[in-house]
Design a protein around this motif. Structure first.
Motif, PDB file in Angstrom:
ATOM      1  N   LEU A   8     -23.820  27.518  -3.086  1.00 18.94           N
ATOM      2  CA  LEU A   8     -23.167  27.815  -4.356  1.00 18.94           C
ATOM      3  C   LEU A   8     -22.748  26.516  -5.030  1.00 18.94           C
ATOM      4  N   ARG A   9     -23.099  26.408  -6.301  1.00 21.75           N
ATOM      5  CA  ARG A   9     -22.657  25.279  -7.117  1.00 21.75           C
ATOM      6  C   ARG A   9     -21.961  25.826  -8.346  1.00 21.75           C
ATOM      7  N   THR A  10     -20.742  25.364  -8.573  1.00 22.16           N
ATOM      8  CA  THR A  10     -20.000  25.757  -9.780  1.00 22.16           C
ATOM      9  C   THR A  10     -19.745  24.510 -10.608  1.00 22.16           C
ATOM     10  N   GLU A  11     -20.126  24.566 -11.860  1.00 23.48           N
ATOM     11  CA  GLU A  11     -19.911  23.456 -12.796  1.00 23.48           C
ATOM     12  C   GLU A  11     -19.142  24.023 -13.981  1.00 23.48           C
ATOM     13  N   LEU A  12     -17.814  23.979 -13.869  1.00 25.91           N
ATOM     14  CA  LEU A  12     -16.937  24.602 -14.853  1.00 25.91           C
ATOM     15  C   LEU A  12     -16.315  23.521 -15.729  1.00 25.91           C
ATOM     16  N   ALA A  13     -16.548  23.645 -17.027  1.00 24.72           N
ATOM     17  CA  ALA A  13     -15.993  22.666 -17.964  1.00 24.72           C
ATOM     18  C   ALA A  13     -14.493  22.866 -18.091  1.00 24.72           C
ATOM     19  N   ALA A  14     -13.770  21.763 -18.152  1.00 26.51           N
ATOM     20  CA  ALA A  14     -12.311  21.823 -18.279  1.00 26.51           C
ATOM     21  C   ALA A  14     -11.922  21.949 -19.747  1.00 26.51           C
ATOM     22  N   GLY A  15     -10.852  22.698 -19.987  1.00 25.24           N
ATOM     23  CA  GLY A  15     -10.312  22.803 -21.338  1.00 25.24           C
ATOM     24  C   GLY A  15     -11.173  23.628 -22.285  1.00 25.24           C
ATOM     25  N   LEU A  16     -11.904  24.585 -21.758  1.00 27.47           N
ATOM     26  CA  LEU A  16     -12.712  25.432 -22.646  1.00 27.47           C
ATOM     27  C   LEU A  16     -11.813  26.303 -23.512  1.00 27.47           C
ATOM     28  N   PRO A  17     -12.128  26.447 -24.798  1.00 27.97           N
ATOM     29  CA  PRO A  17     -11.355  27.391 -25.622  1.00 27.97           C
ATOM     30  C   PRO A  17     -11.666  28.819 -25.205  1.00 27.97           C
ATOM     31  N   GLY A  51     -33.388  32.105   0.716  1.00 28.18           N
ATOM     32  CA  GLY A  51     -32.299  31.181   0.469  1.00 28.18           C
ATOM     33  C   GLY A  51     -32.582  30.267  -0.705  1.00 28.18           C
ATOM     34  N   GLY A  52     -31.540  29.494  -1.088  1.00 31.80           N
ATOM     35  CA  GLY A  52     -31.705  28.612  -2.233  1.00 31.80           C
ATOM     36  C   GLY A  52     -30.361  28.201  -2.782  1.00 31.80           C
ATOM     37  N   THR A  53     -30.373  27.845  -4.067  1.00 31.06           N
ATOM     38  CA  THR A  53     -29.158  27.354  -4.725  1.00 31.06           C
ATOM     39  C   THR A  53     -28.778  28.304  -5.844  1.00 31.06           C
ATOM     40  N   LEU A  54     -27.519  28.758  -5.804  1.00 28.89           N
ATOM     41  CA  LEU A  54     -26.945  29.603  -6.854  1.00 28.89           C
ATOM     42  C   LEU A  54     -25.983  28.741  -7.670  1.00 28.89           C
ATOM     43  N   THR A  55     -26.258  28.669  -8.974  1.00 33.84           N
ATOM     44  CA  THR A  55     -25.481  27.794  -9.848  1.00 33.84           C
ATOM     45  C   THR A  55     -24.773  28.622 -10.911  1.00 33.84           C
ATOM     46  N   LEU A  56     -23.424  28.433 -11.032  1.00 30.44           N
ATOM     47  CA  LEU A  56     -22.638  29.034 -12.101  1.00 30.44           C
ATOM     48  C   LEU A  56     -22.026  27.907 -12.919  1.00 30.44           C
ATOM     49  N   ARG A  57     -22.232  27.960 -14.213  1.00 30.24           N
ATOM     50  CA  ARG A  57     -21.855  26.839 -15.070  1.00 30.24           C
ATOM     51  C   ARG A  57     -21.225  27.382 -16.360  1.00 30.24           C
ATOM     52  N   THR A 114     -17.936  38.363  -5.396  1.00 30.17           N
ATOM     53  CA  THR A 114     -19.310  38.469  -4.885  1.00 30.17           C
ATOM     54  C   THR A 114     -19.546  37.628  -3.645  1.00 30.17           C
ATOM     55  N   ARG A 115     -18.496  37.076  -3.049  1.00 29.44           N
ATOM     56  CA  ARG A 115     -18.682  36.162  -1.924  1.00 29.44           C
ATOM     57  C   ARG A 115     -19.442  36.821  -0.773  1.00 29.44           C
ATOM     58  N   ALA A 116     -19.150  38.082  -0.521  1.00 30.28           N
ATOM     59  CA  ALA A 116     -19.846  38.750   0.590  1.00 30.28           C
ATOM     60  C   ALA A 116     -21.350  38.823   0.328  1.00 30.28           C
ATOM     61  N   ARG A 117     -21.735  38.982  -0.940  1.00 25.77           N
ATOM     62  CA  ARG A 117     -23.152  39.163  -1.252  1.00 25.77           C
ATOM     63  C   ARG A 117     -23.936  37.848  -1.169  1.00 25.77           C
ATOM     64  N   TRP A 118     -23.320  36.736  -1.632  1.00 22.93           N
ATOM     65  CA  TRP A 118     -24.088  35.493  -1.637  1.00 22.93           C
ATOM     66  C   TRP A 118     -23.804  34.596  -0.423  1.00 22.93           C
ATOM     67  N   SER A 119     -22.779  34.960   0.378  1.00 17.11           N
ATOM     68  CA  SER A 119     -22.446  34.105   1.528  1.00 17.11           C
ATOM     69  C   SER A 119     -22.570  34.855   2.845  1.00 17.11           C
ATOM     70  N   ASP A 120     -21.753  35.916   3.025  1.00 20.90           N
ATOM     71  CA  ASP A 120     -21.664  36.569   4.338  1.00 20.90           C
ATOM     72  C   ASP A 120     -22.952  37.313   4.697  1.00 20.90           C
ATOM     73  N   MET A 121     -23.426  38.171   3.783  1.00 21.44           N
ATOM     74  CA  MET A 121     -24.598  38.995   4.096  1.00 21.44           C
ATOM     75  C   MET A 121     -25.852  38.153   4.318  1.00 21.44           C
ATOM     76  N   PRO A 122     -26.162  37.117   3.523  1.00 22.11           N
ATOM     77  CA  PRO A 122     -27.336  36.280   3.832  1.00 22.11           C
ATOM     78  C   PRO A 122     -27.203  35.543   5.168  1.00 22.11           C
ATOM     79  N   GLN A 123     -25.985  35.092   5.499  1.00 28.71           N
ATOM     80  CA  GLN A 123     -25.813  34.361   6.766  1.00 28.71           C
ATOM     81  C   GLN A 123     -26.083  35.249   7.973  1.00 28.71           C
ATOM     82  N   GLN A 124     -25.829  36.562   7.839  1.00 25.70           N
ATOM     83  CA  GLN A 124     -26.135  37.472   8.938  1.00 25.70           C
ATOM     84  C   GLN A 124     -27.634  37.526   9.214  1.00 25.70           C
ATOM     85  N   ARG A 125     -28.451  37.238   8.212  1.00 26.97           N
ATOM     86  CA  ARG A 125     -29.907  37.232   8.378  1.00 26.97           C
ATOM     87  C   ARG A 125     -30.436  35.820   8.600  1.00 26.97           C
ATOM     88  N   GLY A 126     -29.556  34.840   8.769  1.00 29.21           N
ATOM     89  CA  GLY A 126     -29.981  33.467   8.989  1.00 29.21           C
ATOM     90  C   GLY A 126     -30.417  32.769   7.712  1.00 29.21           C
TER      91      GLY A 126
END
Length: 857
Positions: free
Chosen positions: A571-580, A607-613, A554-566
């Motif tokens: 993006l913030r990713t908070e991924l826990a280590a060692g998840l089962p 614009g804003g903050t997109l968080t995946l956790r 989804t990088r084009a949707r949340w990064s490239d395409m918004p940047q074309q419109r200024g």
């Protein structure tokens, strides 16, 4: 001449005069009645013409079909009224009616032309100005004609009113003339009679006083020959007899007492009748009031307050009967009765046990009257006695021979309820029970109607979703055929081209995952509203790795395409280590996360903050009494700092086809996410508020045993080189499959279409060069895969056959009979699945059953 004779002659004369007067009045009344009927007919015609004119104007303005139907109905009724009218018998009235009939016929023709012109106006755009001018003229002519009819009707009405006034004046003149004559005759008789009667009567009155005083020696001495003279002589004779016999005064006193007693009895009877009449009027008022209400509480309140005001009462309430618990529940207490109700704890919702007293008889259907409850030792009467109540009446409320409630009324004075009041309360309870039963039936009917409406909406929604699934089935074949070569070549390059650069290999892996997601989406488009099907196979999935893949996709949707419109989205990713590992379908979960990321980007237009956790749910607290503890959760969250949702949108956001994006949205994104979570037995949680962003949490239960992530599978290619017949109507799919199979060392013969495949297989059998395996597509024109399989099995029953379907395994109709197929694979086919199927088929033939790699047909 006797007085009676004179009076009879005067009476006869008066009767004759009165008869003449009555005759004149009857004749005049008949004429007035005819004129009134004529006036009423004229008024009806006037109302009908006015309504016709109004409907004509209404149709000319709005051209509604309903107005046209009403105009035609009013026109027909007016025509019938004018056709059968017999009240207007005058020559001039007949001419007016004839003229109105003629105008009505013209109006009917003009309205028909107006309707036809309106239809032409809707169809003939080039002549719209001419048609509009014609419509205006037709409307004007209709208005003129109807106005002429209104004027004629007004003339008829005015003529009838003038005739009524003339008839009334004639009647008044006749009454005045003959009334004056009667007065003169009566006055003459009175004068003559007074002269001959007044003086003797005065003398008789004087004699009566004298004799009444005790002077029995008095004599009137009147010698006239009329009735008064006879009365005077009889009076004198009576006086003589009274001298001989005197009446005892004690007897007169006793007779007077008897008469006085009769008067008292008559007065009491009159009072009872008046009281009964008042109770009947009160019963009528209460019945009418409760008949206008549809809920029990308002019905009971009306009854109690009316009794408090009109009967009156010191205490009143209505209780509902709970037969299962043998209890009465106080439902309604009168406004004036609330202070007493608090004294003996009988407020609303209070419960009263039923013991062996009047309550038990009342719930069996009897009217109970306790004249003085001070001497009754049961709990309920004693409770009322604490409020200084003495007289008690309890009336059962019966509906269909079943007691469902009790009307309780009481007064402070003992023996204060009469038998008439008890009977009134019994009748009132019957009316209240009937109204309450009707209210309950109305409530049940309303609930049934609401349930039916909800069921209808649910069925309609299921129909829409079913239609979506069928539409998906129609396009799945073409999409899967189109992406099959891409999938096969991508997988082959990743496997065979070992010298690829890291970036190139990464791009190919992204392409491979995207193709898998497209195939899964097509196969699952009709399933977002259904529970998980048995053939959905769950595998261990690394949630954190899946989130990283979604970020790349989804990088084009949340990064490239918004940047074309200024616009900048952080993006913030908070991924826990060692998840089962969680159990699921990787493609479905990846697609759901992709949809959530797209929704989050759309919710941040500035614009804003997109968080995946990814986090591991907290450890559960130890369960008491040795109970099994709840499993832990793996939580995947997608959050944004966008516009958020209000409560109404939050409640409906998971509904299919509901969208807030206007024409840009389909309303299927969150619905498909919800369907995926349902199929995985997981839970979705949405936390949102207006202008505060949205966070969607996907909560997956961990399996009871730790799941191992699938490792890259080794090659399933069998060592034997096979001669394979490949049948498909898509040349790109044929070429891709042929190249892949030839890379594995097989010899492949391609046939374009079902008939060519059958002919090729039959020719090879006849030449002794039989094929070791047949791979055929399911959906082909003219001769499809079913017919190819049937022909192959008829020629060589032992030849293995693999069926490829562009509809996906789950989209194959249940009615398809694929018993002649050894294995079914979905398009786009996977190299691993294809090799596994080959290994399975030939190891089964050589060594017995092998592990199943693909779904069998």
């Amino acid at each position: 001449m006797k007085i009676s004779t004179r009076l009879k002659l005067a009476e006869l004369f008066c009767v004759i005069v009165v008869a003449i007067v009555v005759t004149m009045l009857l004749l005049t009344s008949q004429q007035m009645k005819r004129e009134l009927v004529k006036n009423q007919s004229a008024s009806e015609v006037l109302q009908a013409v006015t309504a016709l004119r109004y409907l004509s104007l209404e149709y000319a303005l709005h051209h509604e079909h309903r107005t046209r139907i009403q105009w035609q109905g009013r026109n027909a009724s007016l025509a019938r009224a004018l056709a059968v009218s017999q009240d207007f018998d005058g020559e001039e009235d007949g001419e007016i009616i004839a003229e109105m009939r003629h105008n009505l016929e013209r109006v009917d023709v003009l309205f028909g032309l107006l309707v036809a012109n309106r239809r032409s106006l809707a169809q003939a755009q080039p002549r719209i100005e001419v048609l509009e001018e014609l419509e205006t003229r037709l409307s004007g002519q209709i208005t003129n004609k109807t106005q002429a009819m209104i004027s004629a009707a007004l003339v008829l009405s005015e003529r009838s009113r003038a005739a009524v006034l003339a008839a009334q004046q004639r009647a008044n003149a006749a009454v005045a003339t003959f009334g004056g004559l009667v007065i003169l005759v009566v006055a003459g008789v009175i004068v003559i009679t007074l002269r001959s009667v007044t003086r003797p009567l005065d003398k008789l009155s004087e004699g009566t006083r004298i004799v009444g005083a005790g002077n029995l020696d008095f004599s009137l001495g009147v010698n006239t020959t009329d009735e008064i003279g006879d009365l005077a002589r009889a009076f004198d004779a009576m006086t003589e007899k009274l001298k001989l016999t005197t009446v005892s005064r004690d007897e007169l006193v006793r007779a007077n007492a008897v008469l006085h007693g009769e008067i008292i009895v008559r007065q009491q009877a009159e009072q009872k009748v008046q009281a009964q009449l008042g109770r009947l009027n009160l019963l009528h008022q209460i019945t009418r009031s409760i008949g206008e209400r549809q809920d029990l509480r308002s019905i009971f309140q009306v009854v109690i307050r009316s009794l408090e005001d009109q009967l009156p009462l010191d205490f009143g309430c209505i209780c509902l009967y709970d037969a299962a618990k043998q209890m009465l529940v106080v439902t309604s207490v009168g406004l004036l009765s609330e202070p007493l109700a608090r004294v003996f704890s009988m407020n609303e919702h209070a419960r009263i046990p039923i013991d062996e007293n009047g309550l038990s008889r009342c719930v069996r259907g009897e009217l109970v009257y306790e004249a003085d409850i001070a001497d009754v030792g049961f709990p309920f009467p004693q409770r009322l006695a604490r409020g200084e109540l003495r007289a008690l009446v309890m009336a059962p409320l019966l509906a269909e021979s079943t007691v469902f409630g009790v009307l309780v009324v009481a007064r402070r004075a003992a023996y204060s309820f009469s038998s008439g009041e008890c009977e009134f309360l019994r009748q009132l309870s019957e009316h209240v029970a009937l109204a309450a039963n009707q209210a309950q039936l109305y409530g049940a009917l309303q609930r049934a109607y609401d349930d039916l409406r909800q069921t209808q909406q649910s069925v309609m929604q299921q129909e829409r979703l079913g239609a979506l699934g069928q539409m998906a089935s129609g396009i799945a074949h073409d999409i899967n055929n189109a992406i099959s070569p891409v999938a096969l070549y991508t997988e082959s390059l990743l496997e065979t081209e070992l010298n690829l650069s890291p970036h190139g290999r990464h791009c190919l892996e992204v392409i491979e995952r995207a193709i898998d997601d497209v195939a899964a989406t097509v196969a699952r488009m009709r399933e977002f509203y259904r529970q998980r099907e048995p053939q959905l196979t769950l595998a261990p999935v690394d949630a954190s790795l899946l989130v990283q893949q979604v970020v790349d996709l989804t990088r084009a949707r949340w990064s490239d395409m918004p940047q074309q419109r200024g616009i900048v989205i952080e993006l913030r990713t908070e991924l826990a280590a060692g998840l089962p590992a969680i159990m699921g379908v990787e493609g479905e979960i990846r697609e759901a996360l992709t949809n959530l990321v797209f929704n989050a980007v759309d919710a941040m237009p500035e614009g804003g903050t997109l968080t995946l956790r990814t986090v591991l749910g907290p450890e559960p607290e130890p369960a008491p009494d040795g109970a099994v503890a709840a499993p832990r959760l793996v939580i995947i969250e997608v959050g944004d700092s966008g516009v958020g949702m209000d409560d109404s949108t939050r409640r409906r956001c998971l509904e299919p086809f509901f969208t807030t994006k206007g024409e840009r949205g389909t309303g299927l994104g969150l619905a498909m996410v919800y369907g995926m979570m349902e199929r995985h037995g997981a839970h979705i949680d949405i936390r949102t508020a207006p202008q505060q962003g949205t966070t969607v949490s996907l909560r997956f239960l961990l399996p009871s045993e730790a799941a191992e992530l699938a490792q890259p599978a080794g090659a399933y290619a069998i060592s034997t080189s096979l001669r394979i017949l490949l049948v498909d109507d898509d040349p790109m799919v044929l070429k891709a499959l042929r190249d892949i199979l030839e890379i594995d060392g097989h010899r492949v013969v391609a046939a374009d279409g079902g008939q060519a495949g059958i002919d090729t297989f039959r020719a090879a059998q006849q030449q002794g060069e039989a094929f070791a395996l047949v791979i055929t597509d399911l959906g082909m024109p003219y001769i499809d895969g079913r017919k190819v399989a049937a022909a192959v099995k008829q020629i060589a029953p032992q030849t293995p056959l693999i069926m490829l379907t562009g509809w996906g395994q789950r989209l194959v109709p249940e009615s398809d009979n694929l018993v002649q197929v050894d294995c079914v694979l979905s398009k786009p086919p996977k190299l691993r699945e294809l090799r596994c199927a080959l290994t399975q088929l030939f190891e089964k033939a050589e060594h017995g059953p092998a592990a199943q790699c693909a779904d069998p047909g």
